[in-house]
Motif scaffolding. Structure first.
Motif, PDB file in Angstrom:
ATOM      1  N   UNK A 166       0.784  -1.231   0.000  1.00  0.00           N
ATOM      2  CA  UNK A 166       0.000   0.000   0.000  1.00  0.00           C
ATOM      3  C   UNK A 166       0.817   1.282   0.000  1.00  0.00           C
ATOM      4  N   UNK A 167       2.001   1.272   0.584  1.00  0.00           N
ATOM      5  CA  UNK A 167       2.736   2.523   0.744  1.00  0.00           C
ATOM      6  C   UNK A 167       4.136   2.428   0.159  1.00  0.00           C
ATOM      7  N   UNK A 168       4.344   3.139  -0.943  1.00  0.00           N
ATOM      8  CA  UNK A 168       5.657   3.176  -1.567  1.00  0.00           C
ATOM      9  C   UNK A 168       5.795   4.471  -2.339  1.00  0.00           C
ATOM     10  N   UNK A 169       6.330   5.472  -1.680  1.00  0.00           N
ATOM     11  CA  UNK A 169       6.635   6.774  -2.272  1.00  0.00           C
ATOM     12  C   UNK A 169       5.392   7.639  -2.543  1.00  0.00           C
ATOM     13  N   UNK A 170       4.228   7.057  -2.642  1.00  0.00           N
ATOM     14  CA  UNK A 170       3.018   7.856  -2.750  1.00  0.00           C
ATOM     15  C   UNK A 170       1.863   7.091  -2.115  1.00  0.00           C
ATOM     16  N   UNK A 171       0.735   7.755  -1.974  1.00  0.00           N
ATOM     17  CA  UNK A 171      -0.384   7.171  -1.242  1.00  0.00           C
ATOM     18  C   UNK A 171      -1.191   6.180  -2.071  1.00  0.00           C
ATOM     19  N   UNK A 172      -0.839   6.000  -3.335  1.00  0.00           N
ATOM     20  CA  UNK A 172      -1.625   5.135  -4.198  1.00  0.00           C
ATOM     21  C   UNK A 172      -1.198   3.677  -4.122  1.00  0.00           C
ATOM     22  N   UNK A 173      -0.097   3.396  -3.442  1.00  0.00           N
ATOM     23  CA  UNK A 173       0.308   2.017  -3.241  1.00  0.00           C
ATOM     24  C   UNK A 173       1.239   1.489  -4.311  1.00  0.00           C
ATOM     25  N   UNK A 174       1.946   0.399  -3.983  1.00  0.00           N
ATOM     26  CA  UNK A 174       2.912  -0.201  -4.898  1.00  0.00           C
ATOM     27  C   UNK A 174       2.256  -1.150  -5.881  1.00  0.00           C
ATOM     28  N   UNK A 175       1.445  -2.086  -5.363  1.00  0.00           N
ATOM     29  CA  UNK A 175       0.801  -3.080  -6.212  1.00  0.00           C
ATOM     30  C   UNK A 175      -0.482  -2.499  -6.773  1.00  0.00           C
ATOM     31  N   UNK A 176      -0.576  -2.435  -8.096  1.00  0.00           N
ATOM     32  CA  UNK A 176      -1.765  -1.843  -8.715  1.00  0.00           C
ATOM     33  C   UNK A 176      -2.622  -2.881  -9.430  1.00  0.00           C
ATOM     34  N   UNK A 177      -2.127  -4.115  -9.571  1.00  0.00           N
ATOM     35  CA  UNK A 177      -2.912  -5.156 -10.242  1.00  0.00           C
ATOM     36  C   UNK A 177      -2.471  -6.526  -9.762  1.00  0.00           C
ATOM     37  N   UNK A 178      -3.442  -7.420  -9.564  1.00  0.00           N
ATOM     38  CA  UNK A 178      -3.180  -8.807  -9.189  1.00  0.00           C
ATOM     39  C   UNK A 178      -4.016  -9.679 -10.121  1.00  0.00           C
ATOM     40  N   UNK A 179      -3.353 -10.474 -10.961  1.00  0.00           N
ATOM     41  CA  UNK A 179      -4.053 -11.332 -11.921  1.00  0.00           C
ATOM     42  C   UNK A 179      -3.767 -12.790 -11.597  1.00  0.00           C
ATOM     43  N   UNK A 180      -4.814 -13.528 -11.232  1.00  0.00           N
ATOM     44  CA  UNK A 180      -4.710 -14.932 -10.859  1.00  0.00           C
ATOM     45  C   UNK A 180      -5.323 -15.780 -11.966  1.00  0.00           C
ATOM     46  N   UNK A 181      -4.553 -16.747 -12.472  1.00  0.00           N
ATOM     47  CA  UNK A 181      -5.009 -17.572 -13.586  1.00  0.00           C
ATOM     48  C   UNK A 181      -5.047 -19.028 -13.148  1.00  0.00           C
ATOM     49  N   UNK A 182      -6.234 -19.632 -13.206  1.00  0.00           N
ATOM     50  CA  UNK A 182      -6.403 -21.053 -12.880  1.00  0.00           C
ATOM     51  C   UNK A 182      -5.847 -21.376 -11.499  1.00  0.00           C
ATOM     52  N   UNK A 183      -6.247 -20.600 -10.525  1.00  0.00           N
ATOM     53  CA  UNK A 183      -5.748 -20.709  -9.149  1.00  0.00           C
ATOM     54  C   UNK A 183      -6.371 -21.914  -8.437  1.00  0.00           C
TER      55      UNK A 183
END
Length: 318
Positions: A166-183
Motif C-alpha cells: 500500500x505505501x511506496x513513495x506515494x499514497x496510491x500504493x505499490x501493487x496496482x494489479x493482481x491477476x490470478x489464472x487457474x488458481x
C-alpha cells in the motif's frame, strides 16, 4: 506449460513421460529473474508447476515466467518502460502419493514473492507492480498477499506487510494489479471472478480477510474456466493447460486498464508519483532470521526440493 500425455483419475494425473527438472541444485538463486528498475510498471510473474525455467521450442517468453510470460510481454508492449521478472522458485509437480513436494514448493514461492516485493520496492522507490500467477503460481501470489492456507501441509505464513503493497513513495500504493489464472485456491462467485467457473478450487481458500482491502480497491482479478481440473474442481486438464491463452486478451486488458487508472489518479494526486530510476541489485535482507513473509530463513530449501524431480513418472499437474 510443457506438453504431456496422461490418464486422469479424479484429480490425479498419471504422466506418461518423465518430468523435466525445473532447476539445478547449485547455489541459491536471487528472488527474481530480473531486478532492473522499471520506468513504468514492474510485472512479476509466478509460473505453474512443471513449467521450464527457460522457454522450450518456438514459444518465447522471459525466463522463470512460463506461459503467463506471453501475457506479460503483451502488457509490456502497451506500457512502455515496463520490466518483466519471473519468480525464482521450484514450481515442482508433486508425486500423487506424496504431496509434500507441492506443499514445500508452494511455500518456497510464497516467500520468494514477499522477498522480491520487499527488495524491489526498496531498490526502486516509487515503483508500481503487477503480480501475475498461473496455477501453482497463482496460489503462490494469493498466499503471499493473503497469508498461507495453513491447512493440510500448506504453510501458515502471515501475509506480507501491507506497507509493501500500500505505501511506496506515494499514497496510491505499490501493487496496482493482481491477476490470478487457474488458481487451485480459487473461490467461486467472488466479486473479482472473471471466468465462467462456478465451483471452488481443489485447495479453496477459506480466509480472505488480509486481502479484502486489496479487493475493495479493485486490484484483484481471477480467471478460472468451468471444468478446469484444479481451479474449478472439474475433470479437464486440457482446459487448465491452456487457460493463460484462453483468457489472454481479458487479462492483458485488465492489467493495462489498472495502469491507466493509476496514471490518471497519480496525475491528480498532490503527493506525486515518485518515478523509479536506477537498477536494483542483490536480494532482500531482513532481521531476526525471517524473510518478508515472516518465514524462518532456511525453511523449504529449493535444493532439497529438486532432488529426484527428474525421475518422477507419476505427477500431479498444477
Amino acid at each position: 506449460m510443457r506438453g504431456f500425455t496422461g490418464l486422469v483419475l479424479g484429480s490425479l494425473v498419471i504422466v506418461a513421460s518423465a518430468a523435466t527438472p525445473t532447476s539445478s541444485a547449485s547455489s541459491a538463486p536471487a528472488p527474481s529473474s530480473n531486478t532492473t528498475c522499471a520506468q513504468s510498471l514492474y510485472i512479476l510473474v509466478a509460473r505453474g508447476s512443471g513449467e521450464a525455467i527457460v522457454p522450450p521450442g518456438a514459444v518465447k517468453y522471459p525466463d522463470y515466467t512460463g506461459l503467463a510470460g506471453v501475457l506479460a510481454l503483451n502488457i509490456s508492449s502497451q506500457i512502455p518502460g515496463s520490466v518483466i521478472g519471473g519468480v525464482v522458485y521450484p514450481a515442482l509437480e508433486p508425486v500423487v502419493t506424496n504431496l509434500t513436494t507441492y506443499y514445500e514448493s508452494e511455500g518456497n514461492g510464497t516467500s520468494a514473492i514477499a522477498d522480491e516485493v520487499a527488495a524491489y520496492t526498496k531498490k526502486c522507490p516509487g515503483v508500481k507492480i503487477a503480480l501475475m500467477g498461473y496455477s501453482q503460481g497463482a496460489q503462490v501470489v494469493q498466499d503471499a498477499l493473503c497469508g498461507g492456507l495453513g491447512t493440510d501441509g500448506f504453510n501458515d505464513d502471515p501475509p506480507m506487510p501491507a506497507s509493501l503493497v500500500e505505501n511506496n513513495a506515494d499514497t496510491l500504493g505499490s501493487v496496482i494489479a493482481v491477476a490470478l489464472i487457474a488458481d487451485p485456491s480459487h473461490i467461486a462467485n467472488t466479486t473479482y471472478d472473471h471466468g465462467n467457473s462456478t465451483h471452488n478450487g481443489v485447495f479453496a481458500r477459506t480466509n480472505t480477510t488480509a486481502c479484502d482491502p486489496y479487493v475493495a480497491r479493485g486490484l484483484y482479478g481471477s480467471w478460472c474456466q468451468a471444468n478446469d481440473i484444479f481451479c474449478d474442481s472439474g475433470n479437464s486438464t486440457t482446459i487448465h493447460t491452456y487457460e493463460p491463452l484462453t483468457y489472454e486478451d481479458q487479462i492483458v486488458q485488465f492489467v493495462v486498464d489498472k495502469w491507466n487508472n493509476y496514471t490518471k489518479e497519480a496525475s491528480s494526486s498532490p503527493s506525486g508519483t515518485g518515478s523509479p530510476s536506477g537498477t536494483a541489485t542483490g536480494t532482500a535482507t531482513t532481521a531476526s532470521g525471517t524473510n518478508a513473509a515472516g518465514r524462518l530463513l532456511g525453511q523449504g530449501s529449493s535444493q532439497s526440493l529438486l532432488v529426484g524431480a527428474s525421475v518422477a513418472l507419476v505427477s500431479w499437474l498444477l
